[in-house]
Scaffold this motif. Structure first.
Motif, short mmCIF file in Angstrom:
data_model
loop_
_atom_site.label_atom_id
_atom_site.label_comp_id
_atom_site.label_asym_id
_atom_site.label_seq_id
_atom_site.Cartn_x
_atom_site.Cartn_y
_atom_site.Cartn_z
N ARG A 69 7.82 10.12 6.67
CA ARG A 69 7.42 8.74 6.45
C ARG A 69 7.64 7.91 7.71
O ARG A 69 8.69 7.97 8.33
N GLN A 81 7.36 3.87 9.38
CA GLN A 81 7.28 2.46 9.02
C GLN A 81 7.71 1.62 10.21
O GLN A 81 8.72 1.92 10.84
N GLU A 112 0.84 -1.19 0.00
CA GLU A 112 0.00 0.00 0.00
C GLU A 112 0.88 1.24 0.00
O GLU A 112 2.04 1.17 0.37
N THR A 113 0.30 2.36 -0.40
CA THR A 113 1.08 3.60 -0.41
C THR A 113 1.71 3.84 0.96
O THR A 113 2.88 4.24 1.07
N GLY A 114 0.96 3.55 2.01
CA GLY A 114 1.45 3.82 3.36
C GLY A 114 2.30 2.73 3.96
O GLY A 114 2.99 2.95 4.95
N HIS A 115 2.23 1.52 3.42
CA HIS A 115 2.99 0.41 3.98
C HIS A 115 3.58 -0.49 2.91
O HIS A 115 2.86 -1.14 2.17
N GLY A 116 4.91 -0.47 2.85
CA GLY A 116 5.61 -1.32 1.91
C GLY A 116 6.12 -2.54 2.63
O GLY A 116 5.45 -3.56 2.72
N SER A 117 7.29 -2.41 3.21
CA SER A 117 7.93 -3.57 3.83
C SER A 117 7.17 -4.08 5.05
O SER A 117 7.23 -5.25 5.38
N ASP A 118 6.42 -3.20 5.71
CA ASP A 118 5.69 -3.63 6.92
C ASP A 118 4.29 -4.08 6.52
O ASP A 118 3.30 -3.40 6.76
N TYR A 173 1.94 0.57 -6.60
CA TYR A 173 3.05 -0.05 -7.35
C TYR A 173 2.66 -1.45 -7.82
O TYR A 173 3.51 -2.32 -7.96
#
Lengths: 686, 686
Positions: free
Chosen positions: B322, B324, A146-152, A182
């Motif tokens: 940002r 995370q 998600e836009t707000g959460h990539g690796s997490d 993405y």
């Protein structure tokens, strides 16, 4: 002396085909088959297409690959697949040879969308959804990030709330940061998606699960129509590379899917809303689900090595032809690869690419064992995930370094698109942060190292503990105090050659590399002991103050694994000449790795100042020996100039030089060559 | 303790406007003026244009810059220029803010084509050719580089043979490798070229000279028509970046130009063919001619720093918003820039960018002094060229590192074209190899260091020589034997804090950095003594075996100059808080530079193992202090989000997070937030 060594080096015969077999590994034959399939012009990248044309072409190419039959090898035999996970991965890795965009398009379709259905779904999902995924009749998205959460991933915001009244899940994007982002196939081509969302039933959030969600109408002609009700999206627009893949954003406004669209292998919801899972712990369940999708990490590291091999082959072939500045014989200019600095720039990369390849071969083997079910218990999966998390960062960064150094080593010619480096760099760039950000992955590896260290400590019996403390005491004496240094100073006071001889010893290299990993982990573990009973904020700050060290320890661990894989590969070589050359290359890998961390070895008393000098001088002796075999060592990669397609890799430079020399020879013969003012002046003063 | 330090650091007030003045330097006001001119939408880059459209747009933009009046500041006042070389360069460097293609298009026209006419031509050339160059009525090429010879300009193959019968030069390309290549304005727009060729008259080759050669018909509407008779060309096609510049190849088939088209400031041919030059030695003449064109190197390094500043400002602004992964307070995720590793990735780059900027400001000042005639003797020019050759490689590589690290630090968002990093990387890539390949330039610097060392040795009187040897003997004792190490071990056995205090001392940093350069040069010089009387091939091999060391010594020299420029800048700051923060940043630069070469200091006994540990621990203490001022330190660069244009630099991420938090707060308040299975399980076991 250096001349003798060099002649001796050049006299050795490298068996490039044996080396090629070693490099290509267990699925070598299939790798070569796929590589050759990709010589078809229809499958190759065309430079200069705009985004729309590139996307359309890549989709068309992916359809051709379905016809050719190289993309469904991982799927069940009963559905027409090959049930060969390792072979599938090897073939997939080679797809970058055509165009990294094509590879990633295929990765999205079969490695993510299809693989999620396969691994997270059960038989009915396979029956219902796999045929469309396999045939590409249903281009699909893997809607996790998600836009707000990539690796997490655990923190994503999308929800899937069960409604027992209708026996449906309601997929919903509650705020802007929870848009899926993405996502390949999302901008244009996807008609369905595996959507990851927080599963909520009966007021309880059971964590992230995957749902099969149709997103666009499928038109009669097989293309994607408009979004279905409740689904919206955006195009991610132009990217740094991979512009043949239509990445985009997706949002869901109370979109309903039947209960049966939950991919329920690791968690299910009964008609009445009761949740059940074969895995009790929500944390372990989450990591198990994510773990089934490890093939992305495994294969992207492998493809990065493929591109690194093509880049290096090109730069070395060109460096072996290109001449610049008059050399010893002032009539002939020096070949670039004869310059020490040029060797220093390219040959350590060659050693590192070999090391990465051999580690990757072991990883592919391990992957196959787990996913074929041959060795598939929790420990096997955990090991595989750790290996993949160590390998992918090292391989993808190595590819970036290799491509950039190769491009610069080819000067202005390296900057032309026709010579490939620049588009490789653009495409491979994102490999360092997708499928797990490299730093996040290394931190995972670091935490695993700490856990293992803790386990080792915890499971020791009393006798063991005493022995361990005693060993440590010895270590402390030897490593941390001037005593050890004094001892080494005496020991190393001999000739530099003797010290170099020691560093050439594989056992010495292994010990140095192992020792560093172990000592770093130990040091961090000891420093973190204080965190155990501390308040959360203090513990967090303490961990954070060692984050950099932990990531460095993980990197060191990865490099040790690469070194071990390289050594194992070398030991399997029977031909003595070939073995000797590969041993030099392995030594170069070991020594540049040690050199990079030389200050650590010095500070911690593992290497004396005297011996440390020999690291660099032995590297300098290895370079010209390996330079003599550089062409053979890149030939063994198995990528011809046709596979690679870089114009400067095809001998054009040598041809131009012959022409220039012929011209000068003709003028000299004709006697109409002008005299240089410089020479005239020299003569007049002589 | 670390908390106290941090609070203390955050309590300091950074005077960003004073820092901005320091950064922008002598021509700061003009820099800001140009930067703001470039906010005009017509001048800004449009993503996704194809090559033809991008080229056309950039040409049009260059014409607009002529109208606005920011491109002719270097030219003579009598022709409408500003006769302000330093100011011109500063303004030129800022053009990358709009689009690096636009900058390079302007660089080709005014910095190369126009500058060659200005510096290599004489009054009649200025009168005849400069007006067309300045107004862009005559788009021109700087035709120096050939396919076969890039950095080795002296070896180009193009000839200009004088024919006294017609009083013309015949420009000719004798073989394929002698085609002019990578020439801006050659593919489409150029109607004239300054062509570099071997000047031959009366059977003697007088070396490389420059000729004004019309190459295309100028159409009535001001556009370029077909090639003139004898001229041919090719398009270089798509490049890794800078695709708004029409690079191409040019070849000349016995093309005749009048004798007066020789740009004759440093070498002339009389009507009868007699050659004359104010500079006797052909070698010195060649280097003098090339030296007048140093502005390319000076300004490209400066523009690289501009882009590095924009990249870093974006990554730091985003990293400051940002979040995370859950942090100490498990409800709030951690801001990226609070992670130690994120600080480790970005803040040393911030220090290096400041250092590069300050060195570049001194270089710009020096450039202005030479080209305004204020300080313009041979020594001044030689110093300027060496400085430029040291600065350009460091700055351009730093820009590449900064852009790439920034892009990775922004994850997937960093890969979108809308966030700029990827196109910056594509465009800036070639800066590392054009206008002098970075490695070739560093080797030049290294040779200069050796020459200076030799001069110093040669000019010493006997007393001096004895003193020098005596000093050296002391050095040897102190540095090269265990005695020194033993002494240091005792000295350093105190608290780590005391050692760190020493490394914080500017004099200690300076001494360490200076000592390394001097010792490396000395070591190479001593090793090369044997080459003096050796046969050419042996001497060549000996030099080659130290090439890597020499290049490293040159790099170390450049880093020392950066450190000195940084220190000088810090010392000019009056405000104590600002001075303290900048001192930390300078310390960080000094220490990461020392850390990178720590093994050298250890091997050579300059730093004890004990003290070496404090290098890294002091860096780790500086990071959170500087993190507290990171936003201010990038604000001082003076690039607003509008100048930069990266979407993630505009606060959108913070906005998204507020939205997400509001959503969760609302649900919590409404009491309909689901419980997590994890929390339920924890409660049931508690």
């Amino acid at each position: 002396m250096s001349t003798t060594t060099r002649t001796a080096a050049a006299d050795l015969t490298l068996d490039t085909s044996a080396v090629a077999d070693l490099i290509d590994g267990r699925w070598g034959e299939y790798r070569r088959e796929v590589r050759d399939v990709l010589l078809d012009d229809r499958l190759r990248r065309t430079e200069g297409l705009d985004v729309d044309a590139h996307r359309a072409r890549v989709l068309e190419q992916a359809r051709q690959l379905v016809e050719i039959g190289v993309v469904n090898r991982a799927f069940p035999e009963r559905l027409g697949g090959g049930q060969d996970p390792g072979g599938n991965l090897a073939g997939f890795e080679e797809l970058v040879v055509a165009d990294p965009s094509l590879q990633i398009k295929c990765g999205v379709q079969w490695g993510l969308f299809g693989a999620a259905i396969l691994h997270l779904g059960t038989d009915s999902h396979h029956d219902r959804f796999l045929p469309g995924a396999m045939s590409l009749d249903v281009p699909g998205c893997f809607a996790m990030t998600e836009t707000g959460h990539g690796s997490d991933v655990a923190a994503i915001g999308t929800t899937a709330t069960y409604d027992p009244a209708t026996q449906e899940f309601e997929i919903h994007t509650p705020f802007r940061g929870a848009w899926k982002d993405y996502i390949g196939n999302a901008a244009d081509h996807g008609t369905a998606a595996v959507v990851f969302a927080q599963l909520i039933t009966g007021g309880v959030n059971h964590g992230v699960h995957a749902f099969y969600v149709p997103i666009r109408e499928a038109q009669a002609d097989g293309t994607a129509g408009p979004f279905l009700t409740g689904v919206t999206g955006e195009d991610d627009g132009i990217k740094g590379g991979l512009n043949g893949v239509d990445n985009g954003r997706l949002a869901f406004d109370h979109v309903r899917v039947p209960r049966e669209n939950l991919l329920n292998r690791y968690g299910d919801v009964a008609a009445d809303g009761t949740y059940s899972s074969p895995i009790e712990s929500p944390g372990r369940r989450f990591f198990t689900m994510l773990g089934t999708l490890v093939q992305g990490r495994v294969s992207l590291g492998g493809s990065a090595v493929v591109v690194a091999k093509m880049a290096l082959a090109t730069a070395i072939r060109y460096g072996n032809e290109r001449r610049q500045f008059a050399g010893a014989d002032s009539d002939t200019e020096t070949v670039l690869l004869d310059y020490q600095q040029h060797q220093r720039r390219l040959l350590p990369l060659l050693a590192r690419v070999y090391a990465a390849q051999f580690m990757h071969n072991q990883l592919g083997q391990r992957f196959h064992e787990v996913f074929s079910g041959d060795h598939d218990n929790d420990g096997d999966r955990e090991d595989l995930e750790t290996l993949a998390a160590a390998s992918k960062p090292l391989s993808t960064w190595l590819a970036m370094d290799t491509i950039q150094t190769s491009r610069e080593a080819c000067g202005g010619a390296g900057y032309l698109a026709e010579n490939k480096f620049v588009t490789w760099h653009q495409d491979m760039d994102v490999y360092t942060t997708f499928e797990g950000d490299n730093h996040v992955l290394l931190q995972l590896v670091g935490k695993r190292l700490l856990t293992d260290y803790g386990r080792e400590m915890a499971t020791m019996d009393v006798g063991g503990a005493v022995r361990w403390v005693a060993d440590r005491a010895v270590d402390m004496t030897l490593h941390r105090t001037p005593l050890r240094r004094a001892a080494q100073s005496i020991q190393d006071w001999g000739s530099r050659a003797r010290s170099a001889g020691e560093l050439r010893d594989a056992d010495v290299q292994r010990e140095l590399l192992e020792d560093r990993v172990e000592s770093m982990v130990e040091e961090i573990a000891l420093a973190l002991r204080a965190a155990k009973d501390a308040p959360q904020d203090v513990a967090h700050a303490l961990f954070n103050s060692h984050q950099h060290d932990l990531i460095e320890a993980a990197r060191a661990h990865g490099e040790l694994l690469q070194w071990e894989a390289f050594t194992e590969a070398v030991e399997s070589v029977a031909d003595p000449d070939t073995r000797k050359v590969l041993t030099w290359l392995r030594d170069l890998f070991g020594l540049v790795t040690i050199e990079k961390n030389l200050s650590w070895y010095l500070i911690n008393g593992r290497i004396s100042a005297q011996r440390a000098r020999t690291v660099t001088s032995y590297i300098n002796r290895l370079l010209p020996r390996l330079r003599a075999h550089a062409l053979g060592l890149v030939e063994a990669f198995g990528y011809t100039d046709k596979h690679i397609g870089a114009v400067i890799g095809t001998g054009v430079e040598a041809q131009r030089q012959r022409e220039a020399q012929d011209h000068l020879r003709r003028r000299r013969a004709a006697g109409d060559e002008p005299v240089s003012e410089k020479d005239l002046k020299k003569k007049s003063t002589a």
